[in-house]
Design a protein around this motif. Structure first.
Motif, PDB file in Angstrom:
ATOM      1  N   MET A  21       0.849  -1.187   0.000  1.00 43.41           N
ATOM      2  CA  MET A  21       0.000   0.000   0.000  1.00 43.41           C
ATOM      3  C   MET A  21       0.886   1.238   0.000  1.00 43.41           C
ATOM      4  O   MET A  21       1.796   1.361   0.826  1.00 43.41           O
ATOM      5  N   ARG A  22       0.611   2.158  -0.926  1.00 43.71           N
ATOM      6  CA  ARG A  22       1.394   3.374  -1.048  1.00 43.71           C
ATOM      7  C   ARG A  22       1.123   4.319   0.122  1.00 43.71           C
ATOM      8  O   ARG A  22       0.000   4.448   0.588  1.00 43.71           O
ATOM      9  N   THR A  23       2.200   5.005   0.580  1.00 47.41           N
ATOM     10  CA  THR A  23       2.085   6.064   1.576  1.00 47.41           C
ATOM     11  C   THR A  23       2.860   7.273   1.065  1.00 47.41           C
ATOM     12  O   THR A  23       3.492   7.210  -0.002  1.00 47.41           O
ATOM     13  N   ARG A  24       2.854   8.377   1.836  1.00 49.04           N
ATOM     14  CA  ARG A  24       3.624   9.552   1.440  1.00 49.04           C
ATOM     15  C   ARG A  24       5.111   9.279   1.427  1.00 49.04           C
ATOM     16  O   ARG A  24       5.874   9.896   0.684  1.00 49.04           O
ATOM     17  N   THR A  25       5.542   8.350   2.263  1.00 40.47           N
ATOM     18  CA  THR A  25       6.977   8.118   2.413  1.00 40.47           C
ATOM     19  C   THR A  25       7.494   6.901   1.659  1.00 40.47           C
ATOM     20  O   THR A  25       8.707   6.752   1.495  1.00 40.47           O
ATOM     21  N   GLY A  26       6.615   6.017   1.217  1.00 45.32           N
ATOM     22  CA  GLY A  26       7.101   4.819   0.532  1.00 45.32           C
ATOM     23  C   GLY A  26       5.992   3.820   0.282  1.00 45.32           C
ATOM     24  O   GLY A  26       4.842   4.193   0.012  1.00 45.32           O
ATOM     25  N   LEU A  27       6.336   2.551   0.408  1.00 42.11           N
ATOM     26  CA  LEU A  27       5.388   1.461   0.175  1.00 42.11           C
ATOM     27  C   LEU A  27       5.397   0.533   1.379  1.00 42.11           C
ATOM     28  O   LEU A  27       6.437  -0.030   1.738  1.00 42.11           O
ATOM     29  N   ILE A  28       4.249   0.409   2.035  1.00 43.57           N
ATOM     30  CA  ILE A  28       4.130  -0.555   3.125  1.00 43.57           C
ATOM     31  C   ILE A  28       3.884  -1.927   2.503  1.00 43.57           C
ATOM     32  O   ILE A  28       2.914  -2.128   1.772  1.00 43.57           O
ATOM     33  N   CYS A  29       4.793  -2.836   2.771  1.00 46.44           N
ATOM     34  CA  CYS A  29       4.770  -4.150   2.128  1.00 46.44           C
ATOM     35  C   CYS A  29       4.344  -5.230   3.118  1.00 46.44           C
ATOM     36  O   CYS A  29       4.839  -5.268   4.257  1.00 46.44           O
ATOM     37  N   ARG A  30       3.453  -6.100   2.668  1.00 45.99           N
ATOM     38  CA  ARG A  30       3.174  -7.320   3.423  1.00 45.99           C
ATOM     39  C   ARG A  30       4.166  -8.375   2.945  1.00 45.99           C
ATOM     40  O   ARG A  30       4.276  -8.638   1.750  1.00 45.99           O
ATOM     41  N   THR A  31       4.920  -8.920   3.864  1.00 44.57           N
ATOM     42  CA  THR A  31       5.923  -9.919   3.511  1.00 44.57           C
ATOM     43  C   THR A  31       5.703 -11.185   4.324  1.00 44.57           C
ATOM     44  O   THR A  31       4.872 -11.213   5.234  1.00 44.57           O
ATOM     45  N   ASP A  32       6.478 -12.209   4.015  1.00 46.91           N
ATOM     46  CA  ASP A  32       6.362 -13.453   4.771  1.00 46.91           C
ATOM     47  C   ASP A  32       6.928 -13.324   6.178  1.00 46.91           C
ATOM     48  O   ASP A  32       6.813 -14.244   6.982  1.00 46.91           O
ATOM     49  N   GLN A  33       7.534 -12.163   6.499  1.00 47.73           N
ATOM     50  CA  GLN A  33       8.034 -11.925   7.852  1.00 47.73           C
ATOM     51  C   GLN A  33       7.397 -10.691   8.486  1.00 47.73           C
ATOM     52  O   GLN A  33       7.956 -10.103   9.409  1.00 47.73           O
ATOM     53  N   GLY A  34       6.207 -10.317   8.003  1.00 49.23           N
ATOM     54  CA  GLY A  34       5.484  -9.201   8.591  1.00 49.23           C
ATOM     55  C   GLY A  34       5.548  -7.938   7.745  1.00 49.23           C
ATOM     56  O   GLY A  34       6.043  -7.942   6.621  1.00 49.23           O
ATOM     57  N   LEU A  35       5.026  -6.835   8.293  1.00 46.36           N
ATOM     58  CA  LEU A  35       4.979  -5.564   7.579  1.00 46.36           C
ATOM     59  C   LEU A  35       6.344  -4.881   7.585  1.00 46.36           C
ATOM     60  O   LEU A  35       7.027  -4.855   8.604  1.00 46.36           O
ATOM     61  N   ARG A  36       6.710  -4.335   6.443  1.00 46.42           N
ATOM     62  CA  ARG A  36       7.906  -3.533   6.309  1.00 46.42           C
ATOM     63  C   ARG A  36       7.556  -2.353   5.403  1.00 46.42           C
ATOM     64  O   ARG A  36       6.656  -2.426   4.575  1.00 46.42           O
ATOM     65  N   GLU A  37       8.310  -1.239   5.556  1.00 47.18           N
ATOM     66  CA  GLU A  37       8.123  -0.121   4.638  1.00 47.18           C
ATOM     67  C   GLU A  37       9.357   0.015   3.759  1.00 47.18           C
ATOM     68  O   GLU A  37      10.481   0.138   4.261  1.00 47.18           O
ATOM     69  N   LEU A  38       9.141  -0.006   2.463  1.00 42.47           N
ATOM     70  CA  LEU A  38      10.217   0.127   1.482  1.00 42.47           C
ATOM     71  C   LEU A  38      10.235   1.571   0.998  1.00 42.47           C
ATOM     72  O   LEU A  38       9.220   2.104   0.551  1.00 42.47           O
ATOM     73  N   LYS A  39      11.391   2.229   1.112  1.00 43.65           N
ATOM     74  CA  LYS A  39      11.499   3.648   0.779  1.00 43.65           C
ATOM     75  C   LYS A  39      12.644   3.904  -0.190  1.00 43.65           C
ATOM     76  O   LYS A  39      13.596   3.128  -0.263  1.00 43.65           O
ATOM     77  N   LYS A  40      12.538   5.029  -0.898  1.00 44.81           N
ATOM     78  CA  LYS A  40      13.659   5.567  -1.652  1.00 44.81           C
ATOM     79  C   LYS A  40      14.218   6.725  -0.829  1.00 44.81           C
ATOM     80  O   LYS A  40      13.694   7.836  -0.881  1.00 44.81           O
ATOM     81  N   PRO A  41      15.238   6.483  -0.031  1.00 44.88           N
ATOM     82  CA  PRO A  41      15.744   7.537   0.849  1.00 44.88           C
ATOM     83  C   PRO A  41      16.357   8.683   0.067  1.00 44.88           C
ATOM     84  O   PRO A  41      16.824   8.521  -1.063  1.00 44.88           O
ATOM     85  N   ARG A  42      16.362   9.847   0.705  1.00 41.14           N
ATOM     86  CA  ARG A  42      16.873  11.056   0.041  1.00 41.14           C
ATOM     87  C   ARG A  42      18.383  11.195   0.180  1.00 41.14           C
ATOM     88  O   ARG A  42      19.005  11.920  -0.573  1.00 41.14           O
ATOM     89  N   GLY A  43      18.974  10.529   1.161  1.00 41.32           N
ATOM     90  CA  GLY A  43      20.394  10.694   1.429  1.00 41.32           C
ATOM     91  C   GLY A  43      21.273   9.857   0.511  1.00 41.32           C
ATOM     92  O   GLY A  43      20.808   9.025  -0.274  1.00 41.32           O
ATOM     93  N   SER A  44      22.565  10.100   0.625  1.00 40.92           N
ATOM     94  CA  SER A  44      23.561   9.344  -0.124  1.00 40.92           C
ATOM     95  C   SER A  44      23.835   8.011   0.571  1.00 40.92           C
ATOM     96  O   SER A  44      23.381   7.769   1.697  1.00 40.92           O
ATOM     97  N   ALA A  45      24.589   7.142  -0.090  1.00 39.11           N
ATOM     98  CA  ALA A  45      24.965   5.862   0.513  1.00 39.11           C
ATOM     99  C   ALA A  45      25.714   6.085   1.820  1.00 39.11           C
ATOM    100  O   ALA A  45      25.491   5.391   2.821  1.00 39.11           O
ATOM    101  N   GLU A  46      26.608   7.084   1.842  1.00 37.38           N
ATOM    102  CA  GLU A  46      27.392   7.347   3.044  1.00 37.38           C
ATOM    103  C   GLU A  46      26.523   7.853   4.183  1.00 37.38           C
ATOM    104  O   GLU A  46      26.696   7.461   5.340  1.00 37.38           O
ATOM    105  N   SER A  47      25.559   8.727   3.873  1.00 38.65           N
ATOM    106  CA  SER A  47      24.679   9.230   4.931  1.00 38.65           C
ATOM    107  C   SER A  47      23.772   8.124   5.460  1.00 38.65           C
ATOM    108  O   SER A  47      23.426   8.105   6.640  1.00 38.65           O
ATOM    109  N   LEU A  48      23.408   7.169   4.611  1.00 36.71           N
ATOM    110  CA  LEU A  48      22.596   6.039   5.070  1.00 36.71           C
ATOM    111  C   LEU A  48      23.407   5.101   5.960  1.00 36.71           C
ATOM    112  O   LEU A  48      22.866   4.531   6.917  1.00 36.71           O
ATOM    113  N   ARG A  49      24.676   4.952   5.659  1.00 41.58           N
ATOM    114  CA  ARG A  49      25.538   4.150   6.543  1.00 41.58           C
ATOM    115  C   ARG A  49      25.653   4.811   7.914  1.00 41.58           C
ATOM    116  O   ARG A  49      25.612   4.130   8.949  1.00 41.58           O
TER     117      ARG A  49
END
Length: 329
Positions: A21-49
């Motif tokens: 299900m789409r949200t303002r911040t990403g996609l809430i996903c139903r998975t075989d291990q429960g709910l997760r939100e998949l996002k396209k973060p705004r930061g760089s790889a280094e800032s995410l680390r």
């Protein structure tokens, strides 16, 4: 689109996609291990680390009201698919913290203080501390402002934005110089060194949608993808500015926010001096001016005029905030 999400979840995280299900911040996903939100973060790889290390340290020190990153199968806190970074997190509570009253901002300031306190002990390979970053930025912006003014004067043909800048120039230049002096007076470099040694970070997006309220009334903090190695005071300065922007802002409200924050992050005399410098610096106006003139003034749009006029009004509030703190609230 679902095929892509299914591929990302399986190849990147080893999860089976059961729908979303789409949200303002990403996609809430139903998975075989429960709910997760998949996002396209705004930061760089280094800032995410860095964000990943920050969140791990916060959790370790008992600050649990955050949405943690799930590491990808390769161990990174993101998965790169077709050149785009994706991050997988727990689902945040759905209700944003209302920014309509001083009481809400006082609660937010207390949470900010607890979060900054919980960063003690943080050491990350992705952290890059630079004691000249903020003083250097202020000096560059001052030089750019002076250069723009000289160029406009030589040309002698002023458009609407040139005239707006001309009217604001002396005040803005004075505020930048004052901000530089306050950073120096507060010992910005030494305070930054101490923060790097003890463990600290700056969230850089502590506002609005990043703050969520659970059914139990707890404030959850999200949007860590732009965090950086900077004094936590920068978050406090930004949040105080936001308080004045979203409410009628009073000295009593500022005092209450500083008290709530200070319960967890005591503010020294040097901290308060640096904070005043951050508040009086006309960050938004100068950023917009730089953006406009770097585009070679292709056109003077009414939208840009309004943005700059609004930013100029905001900068006046920054000086008011600085004066409130200087007077001891």
């Amino acid at each position: 689109m679902e095929d892509i999400n299914e591929k990302i979840l399986w190849e990147g995280y080893g999860l089976r996609f059961r729908g979303g299900m789409r949200t303002r911040t990403g996609l809430i996903c139903r998975t075989d291990q429960g709910l997760r939100e998949l996002k396209k973060p705004r930061g760089s790889a280094e800032s995410l680390r860095l964000a990943f290390d920050v969140k791990e340290q916060l959790q370790k020190n008992g600050f649990h009201t955050i949405s943690r990153f799930y590491p990808a199968l390769d161990g990174e806190p993101f998965y790169r698919y077709d050149g785009v970074l994706y991050a997988l997190e727990d689902v945040m509570p759905g209700e944003a913290l209302a920014e309509e009253s001083a009481a809400a901002f006082v609660r937010g300031a207390e949470t900010l203080g607890r979060m900054h306190r919980a960063a003690v002990g943080l050491h990350s390979d992705a952290a890059h501390w630079d004691r000249e970053r903020l003083p250097g930025l202020y000096a560059r912006r001052r030089a750019e402002l002076a250069k723009i003014r000289r160029r406009n004067d030589r040309r002698g043909n002023y458009d609407a934005i040139d005239l707006l800048l001309l009217r604001q120039y002396d005040r803005l230049m004075g505020q930048v110089r004052e901000a530089e002096e306050l950073l120096q007076e507060g010992g910005y470099g030494e305070v930054l060194d101490k923060a790097a040694e003890t463990g600290a970070f700056c969230h850089n997006a502590y506002k609005g949608e990043a703050l969520r309220v659970s059914e139990k009334g707890e404030i959850f903090v999200g949007s860590f993808d732009k965090c950086s190695s900077e004094l936590p005071l920068a978050d406090l300065a930004y949040y105080l500015r936001r308080y004045f922007k979203k409410t009628e802002g009073t000295a009593a409200g500022v005092a209450a926010m500083l008290e709530s924050y200070g319960k967890y992050m005591p503010l020294s005399a040097d901290d308060l001096t640096i904070l005043q410098g951050m508040l009086v610096y006309p960050e938004k106006f100068l950023r917009l001016v730089n953006e406009y003139y770097n585009r070679r003034r292709a056109c003077v749009s009414p939208a840009m005029q309004e943005r700059l006029a609004a930013a100029a009004r905001e900068e006046e509030k920054g000086r008011i905030l600085k004066d409130i703190i200087e007077k001891g609230c």
